[in-house]
Write an enzyme that holds these catalytic residues in place. Structure first.
Site, PDB file in Angstrom:
ATOM      1  N   ASN A   9      34.765  -6.258  25.444  1.00  0.00           N
ATOM      2  CA  ASN A   9      33.686  -7.191  25.784  1.00  0.00           C
ATOM      3  C   ASN A   9      33.037  -6.717  27.079  1.00  0.00           C
ATOM      4  O   ASN A   9      33.617  -6.844  28.155  1.00  0.00           O
ATOM      5  CB  ASN A   9      34.262  -8.604  25.946  1.00  0.00           C
ATOM      6  CG  ASN A   9      33.219  -9.614  26.395  1.00  0.00           C
ATOM      7  OD1 ASN A   9      32.009  -9.342  26.365  1.00  0.00           O
ATOM      8  ND2 ASN A   9      33.674 -10.776  26.822  1.00  0.00           N
ATOM      9  N   TRP A  10      31.839  -6.172  26.964  1.00  0.00           N
ATOM     10  CA  TRP A  10      31.167  -5.593  28.126  1.00  0.00           C
ATOM     11  C   TRP A  10      30.544  -6.646  29.042  1.00  0.00           C
ATOM     12  O   TRP A  10      30.067  -6.323  30.122  1.00  0.00           O
ATOM     13  CB  TRP A  10      30.099  -4.606  27.671  1.00  0.00           C
ATOM     14  CG  TRP A  10      30.626  -3.377  27.006  1.00  0.00           C
ATOM     15  CD1 TRP A  10      31.936  -3.066  26.760  1.00  0.00           C
ATOM     16  CD2 TRP A  10      29.866  -2.279  26.492  1.00  0.00           C
ATOM     17  NE1 TRP A  10      32.041  -1.861  26.135  1.00  0.00           N
ATOM     18  CE2 TRP A  10      30.785  -1.341  25.949  1.00  0.00           C
ATOM     19  CE3 TRP A  10      28.506  -1.987  26.429  1.00  0.00           C
ATOM     20  CZ2 TRP A  10      30.371  -0.150  25.365  1.00  0.00           C
ATOM     21  CZ3 TRP A  10      28.089  -0.809  25.842  1.00  0.00           C
ATOM     22  CH2 TRP A  10      29.022   0.108  25.325  1.00  0.00           C
ATOM     23  N   LYS A  11      30.486  -7.867  28.580  1.00  0.00           N
ATOM     24  CA  LYS A  11      29.897  -8.970  29.354  1.00  0.00           C
ATOM     25  C   LYS A  11      28.480  -8.589  29.809  1.00  0.00           C
ATOM     26  O   LYS A  11      27.769  -7.903  29.074  1.00  0.00           O
ATOM     27  CB  LYS A  11      30.827  -9.362  30.498  1.00  0.00           C
ATOM     28  CG  LYS A  11      32.232  -9.727  29.981  1.00  0.00           C
ATOM     29  CD  LYS A  11      33.105 -10.390  30.999  1.00  0.00           C
ATOM     30  CE  LYS A  11      34.457 -10.706  30.378  1.00  0.00           C
ATOM     31  NZ  LYS A  11      35.328 -11.443  31.301  1.00  0.00           N
ATOM     32  N   HIS A 100      34.031 -17.927  24.041  1.00  0.00           N
ATOM     33  CA  HIS A 100      34.658 -17.276  25.191  1.00  0.00           C
ATOM     34  C   HIS A 100      34.720 -18.264  26.351  1.00  0.00           C
ATOM     35  O   HIS A 100      33.854 -19.122  26.508  1.00  0.00           O
ATOM     36  CB  HIS A 100      33.854 -16.030  25.581  1.00  0.00           C
ATOM     37  CG  HIS A 100      34.524 -15.174  26.593  1.00  0.00           C
ATOM     38  ND1 HIS A 100      34.515 -15.473  27.943  1.00  0.00           N
ATOM     39  CD2 HIS A 100      35.228 -14.016  26.464  1.00  0.00           C
ATOM     40  CE1 HIS A 100      35.188 -14.533  28.590  1.00  0.00           C
ATOM     41  NE2 HIS A 100      35.633 -13.648  27.724  1.00  0.00           N
ATOM     42  N   GLU A 102      33.999 -18.120  29.342  1.00  0.00           N
ATOM     43  CA  GLU A 102      32.806 -18.178  30.182  1.00  0.00           C
ATOM     44  C   GLU A 102      31.701 -18.981  29.502  1.00  0.00           C
ATOM     45  O   GLU A 102      30.907 -19.649  30.173  1.00  0.00           O
ATOM     46  CB  GLU A 102      32.346 -16.753  30.512  1.00  0.00           C
ATOM     47  CG  GLU A 102      33.311 -16.051  31.445  1.00  0.00           C
ATOM     48  CD  GLU A 102      33.280 -14.532  31.344  1.00  0.00           C
ATOM     49  OE1 GLU A 102      34.159 -13.906  31.956  1.00  0.00           O
ATOM     50  OE2 GLU A 102      32.400 -13.987  30.645  1.00  0.00           O
ATOM     51  N   GLU A 172      42.926 -16.454  25.289  1.00  0.00           N
ATOM     52  CA  GLU A 172      42.574 -15.906  26.594  1.00  0.00           C
ATOM     53  C   GLU A 172      42.719 -16.997  27.648  1.00  0.00           C
ATOM     54  O   GLU A 172      41.829 -17.825  27.821  1.00  0.00           O
ATOM     55  CB  GLU A 172      41.155 -15.336  26.588  1.00  0.00           C
ATOM     56  CG  GLU A 172      40.125 -16.157  25.824  1.00  0.00           C
ATOM     57  CD  GLU A 172      38.729 -15.894  26.303  1.00  0.00           C
ATOM     58  OE1 GLU A 172      38.434 -14.747  26.656  1.00  0.00           O
ATOM     59  OE2 GLU A 172      37.930 -16.850  26.345  1.00  0.00           O
ATOM     60  N   GLY A 178      39.645 -11.820  34.548  1.00  0.00           N
ATOM     61  CA  GLY A 178      38.978 -11.257  35.710  1.00  0.00           C
ATOM     62  C   GLY A 178      39.687 -11.511  37.025  1.00  0.00           C
ATOM     63  O   GLY A 178      39.142 -11.238  38.098  1.00  0.00           O
ATOM     64  N   SER A 218      42.642  -9.987  31.601  1.00  0.00           N
ATOM     65  CA  SER A 218      43.025  -8.875  32.485  1.00  0.00           C
ATOM     66  C   SER A 218      43.902  -7.847  31.778  1.00  0.00           C
ATOM     67  O   SER A 218      44.851  -7.310  32.349  1.00  0.00           O
ATOM     68  CB  SER A 218      43.720  -9.406  33.753  1.00  0.00           C
ATOM     69  OG  SER A 218      42.831 -10.192  34.524  1.00  0.00           O
ATOM     70  N   GLY A 239      38.168  -6.959  28.807  1.00  0.00           N
ATOM     71  CA  GLY A 239      36.974  -7.142  29.616  1.00  0.00           C
ATOM     72  C   GLY A 239      36.648  -5.927  30.446  1.00  0.00           C
ATOM     73  O   GLY A 239      36.166  -4.917  29.953  1.00  0.00           O
ATOM     74  N   GLY A 240      36.936  -6.008  31.745  1.00  0.00           N
ATOM     75  CA  GLY A 240      36.545  -4.955  32.679  1.00  0.00           C
ATOM     76  C   GLY A 240      37.018  -3.567  32.305  1.00  0.00           C
ATOM     77  O   GLY A 240      36.287  -2.584  32.492  1.00  0.00           O
TER      78      GLY A 240
END
Length: 257
Positions: A9-11, A100, A102, A172, A178, A218, A239-240
């Site tokens: 997931n590149w957000k 998600h 967010e 999640e 994050g 994470s 994610g990151g």
């Protein structure tokens, strides 16, 4: 045996040139191993909506699947700023991340809205990745399981027996996204087992055994092996670490036993 799914997931990151370059680096790592990896896992990347055309082009000829980070539940209409299922399908999108944390906590999406999106994805024969997870306060007060199972139940409203196996669930925990904090493999496995148990109770053993449940929060190249080797953890929503080709490639190659 359920095939693992590693989903990046590149957000809200990257521009077209950077997205194409990242795909090229990921493909350089993964494409030579595609035949081997395909035996037990799938790989997906979900760029921001505006980058989907560029990424679709960069993925041409690859086994890497194209996902979206969100979508509206209607096919068209006066919904300024939204993206419809047919728009995503036109670019070869096969998976869509829905609910998600967010989207839930920053944009205040509720279970009813997420359920409408899941139903729309299924209607258009896309694979919804439906996210569930508790906040820090809910985790610390011992309500994690209640929250997750409530989100699961409401997200699966009106989902029939024949359709539930097409849904991917992603657990999640919000407190681990994050933050650098990660649920221990044992904590994650316990929640995953409870999710599968709830699906079993509602849909039966055969379907519960078929539904894939991912862990997100994470995930990185150092902790992925210990997570995805657990019997009820069927992959990762990353994610990151998915923004770095070498890290994401290492996660894709995770040992699953």
């Amino acid at each position: 045996m359920r095939r693992k799914l590693i989903a990046g997931n590149w957000k809200m990151h990257l521009l077209p040139a950077g997205a194409r370059a990242l795909v090229e680096r990921i493909r350089a790592e993964i494409d030579p191993l595609a035949a081997t990896l395909a035996k037990d896992r799938e790989v997906m990347v979900a760029p921001p909506a505006i980058l989907i055309p560029a990424v679709a082009q960069a993925l041409a000829g690859s086994s890497i699947l194209l996902g979206a980070q969100n979508m509206h539940y209607e096919d068209k209409g006066a919904f300024t700023g939204e993206v419809s299922p047919p728009m995503l399908l036109a670019y070869g999108v096969t998976h869509v991340i829905l609910g998600h944390s967010e989207r839930r906590h920053i944009f205040h999406e509720n279970d009813e809205l997420i359920n409408k999106k899941v139903l729309a994805a299924l209607h258009h024969r896309m694979t919804p990745i439906m996210c569930v997870g508790e906040t820090q306060d809910e985790h610390d007060s011992g309500r994690a399981l209640d929250v997750v199972l409530r989100q699961l139940q409401r997200g699966l409203e009106n989902i029939g027996d024949d359709h539930v196996i097409r849904i991917v669930i992603a657990y999640e925990p919000v407190w681990a996204i994050g933050t650098g904090r990660t649920a221990t493999p044992e904590q994650a496995e316990a929640i995953h087992g409870a999710i599968r148990g709830a699906i079993l109770e509602r849909y039966g053993r055969e379907r519960a055994d078929a539904v894939r449940i991912l862990y997100g929060g994470s995930v990185n190249d150092e902790n992925v092996d210990s997570l995805v080797s657990k019997p009820d953890i069927d992959g990762a929503l990353v994610g990151g670490a998915s923004l770095k080709a070498d890290s994401f490639a290492r996660i894709v190659k995770a040992r699953t036993r």
